[in-house]
Design a protein around this motif. Structure first.
Motif, PDB file in Angstrom:
ATOM      1  N   ASP A  26       0.917 -64.487  18.605  1.00  0.00           N
ATOM      2  CA  ASP A  26       1.603 -64.071  17.379  1.00  0.00           C
ATOM      3  C   ASP A  26       0.807 -62.909  16.781  1.00  0.00           C
ATOM      4  OD1 ASP A  26       3.727 -65.351  15.151  1.00  0.00           O
ATOM      5  OD2 ASP A  26       2.140 -64.134  14.300  1.00  0.00           O
ATOM      6  N   THR A  67       1.119 -61.488  13.708  1.00  0.00           N
ATOM      7  CA  THR A  67       1.126 -61.379  12.251  1.00  0.00           C
ATOM      8  C   THR A  67      -0.207 -60.867  11.724  1.00  0.00           C
ATOM      9  OG1 THR A  67       2.694 -63.222  12.140  1.00  0.00           O
ATOM     10  CG2 THR A  67       1.579 -62.590  10.094  1.00  0.00           C
ATOM     11  N   ARG A  95       5.690 -60.977  18.716  1.00  0.00           N
ATOM     12  CA  ARG A  95       6.097 -62.036  17.792  1.00  0.00           C
ATOM     13  C   ARG A  95       5.363 -61.826  16.468  1.00  0.00           C
ATOM     14  NH1 ARG A  95       9.060 -65.830  20.396  1.00  0.00           N
ATOM     15  NH2 ARG A  95       9.061 -67.217  18.595  1.00  0.00           N
ATOM     16  N   GLY A 145       6.023 -65.922  13.806  1.00  0.00           N
ATOM     17  CA  GLY A 145       6.700 -66.881  14.677  1.00  0.00           C
ATOM     18  C   GLY A 145       8.012 -66.403  15.254  1.00  0.00           C
ATOM     19  N   LYS A 167      10.497 -63.642  17.352  1.00  0.00           N
ATOM     20  CA  LYS A 167      10.548 -62.572  18.337  1.00  0.00           C
ATOM     21  C   LYS A 167      10.934 -61.277  17.634  1.00  0.00           C
ATOM     22  CE  LYS A 167      13.385 -61.004  22.231  1.00  0.00           C
ATOM     23  NZ  LYS A 167      14.491 -61.385  23.154  1.00  0.00           N
TER      24      LYS A 167
END
Length: 419
Positions: free
Chosen positions: A14, A16, A42, A45, A47
């Protein structure tokens, strides 16, 4: 190019944290690593397909393929844009609301804005002459707030200016923030929405007059596509979407002053600019060169194939704003500050995209882009033609990790005098 080819992938579980840590260069870093203008990752969470470049921008602003509903995170709506405001609308609802905003962008209204901008800068000279030092970002935000309210026809007491300026600055600053910075922006929006709703209600019950042709009047009496007046809270949110972006021009004003300092050869060109072309080119280059918005998101409306890649309906897509403005396939020597590149610019609508791309009426391009340009032009001419000042030693570095960003010092000037 064959169809059904797999997207190049960022194999981080992920991304983020990487978005927050790498900031403006998040997409560019992976673009170079994967040697591709398109890749899959991603974020939070979900795509996400990231795209960059002029043709990517043209795709992104295809209303048949993309929608904004569901793309803007609630946290951004609750701090920056406003829940269910114009940035989150699509189709007829978006076009109807966009026409409301564009009705304020007439030639006469823009001329009035230029006059207000000039007057507000001139009225501030005495204060600057008395000050030991000025942090330009802070003071220009204060001035932009006064410009915004006067142009929008919204009454503003001198005692209120600081509060409203603080609220709009906090909303903008919350975009890439977490923790206290985000919460500050969210609280500012809640407070400002209550105030704006009250303003709309006062206009509607005729306890506050609003001149026809002003943003306050337009928002108060606008009817939606079904012929109904907007809910007072929603009308207030759209009023904020006039005021807040003008205050945010203070960031561009700060970058413009930095550019005049770092590239002083353009002062003479602007000073002798009889037809306004040199000033306009300078403004465009400031907007291209310095970081403002990092990226934008949209959701695919349907299944489609583009350049051999299959996009599925309901996929979140990020368009690389910063990287497209610095794309070497679009701009010669993109890391060079060179306003002359715009001398014969054709203005395609999808290359210079600091405030979105495409058509003002049909697409999600910012309706206030011309407001930004004109306010910047007047501000730059003021700094070149009307005052002298010194720029003391300070940290003028710009962090590309922080979103949105500024020179770290806020750009301090001293010894301000009228010419």
């Amino acid at each position: 190019m064959k169809s059904n080819q797999p997207f190049p992938k960022d194999f981080t579980i992920d991304s983020t944290a990487a978005v927050l840590f790498e900031g403006y260069k998040f997409i560019q870093n992976r673009k170079h690593m994967l040697n591709s203008n398109i890749f899959q990752t991603r974020v939070m969470g979900k795509k996400v397909i990231c795209i960059s470049g002029e043709d990517a921008a043209e795709l992104f602003y295809d209303n048949d393929k993309f929608q904004r509903q569901g793309a803007v995170p609630k946290r951004v709506q609750k701090s920056l844009f406003g829940v269910k405001a114009i940035q989150n609308k699509d189709g007829q609802a978006h076009q109807h609301r966009k026409e409301l905003f564009m009705s304020l962008m007439t030639k006469d209204k823009i001329n009035e804005l230029q006059r207000i901008t000039r007057n507000q800068w001139e009225m501030n000279i005495k204060n600057w002459e008395k000050a030991e030092s000025i942090t330009l970002y802070e003071d220009s935000a204060y001035i932009m707030c006064k410009i915004a309210f006067e142009w929008a026809g919204v009454p503003l007491k001198e005692s209120e200016v600081q509060q409203r300026t603080h609220e709009y600055k906090s909303m903008v600053d919350s975009f890439g923030g977490v923790g206290p910075r985000y919460q500050k922006g969210k609280r500012s929006r809640i407070n400002n929405e209550k105030w704006a709703k009250h303003m709309i209600e006062q206009v509607r019950d005729h306890t506050l007059s609003a001149d026809e042709g002003t943003a306050l009047h337009a928002m108060a009496w606008h009817k939606d596509s079904k012929g109904q007046l907007l809910d007072p809270l929603m009308a207030g949110k759209e009023l904020i979407n006039i005021l807040r972006p003008i205050v945010a021009i203070s960031r561009y004003v700060t970058f413009a002053a930095l550019a005049l300092h770092e590239y002083p050869q353009y002062k003479k060109k602007i000073k002798n600019d009889e037809n306004g072309q040199s000033t306009k080119m300078f403004v465009h280059e400031v907007r291209r060169y310095y970081p403002f918005g990092p990226l934008l998101g949209a959701m695919t409306r349907q299944d489609f194939t583009w350049k051999g890649y299959d996009f599925k309906k309901g996929t979140l897509v990020f368009l690389d704003i910063y990287g497209t403005n610095r794309d070497s396939e679009l701009w010669d020597d993109p890391e060079l500050f060179y306003p002359e590149r715009f001398d014969n610019w054709d203005g395609s609508g999808f290359d210079l995209i600091p405030q979105g791309g495409g058509d003002y009426y049909k697409n999600h391009r910012c309706p206030g882009e011309q407001v930004t340009i004109k306010v910047m032009e007047e501000s730059i001419k003021f700094f070149v033609n009307d005052i002298t000042y010194d720029v003391p030693n300070q940290d003028l570095g710009i962090s590309l990790r922080r979103m949105p960003t500024l020179p770290r010092s806020g750009f301090i000037i001293t010894n301000v005098n009228r010419k």
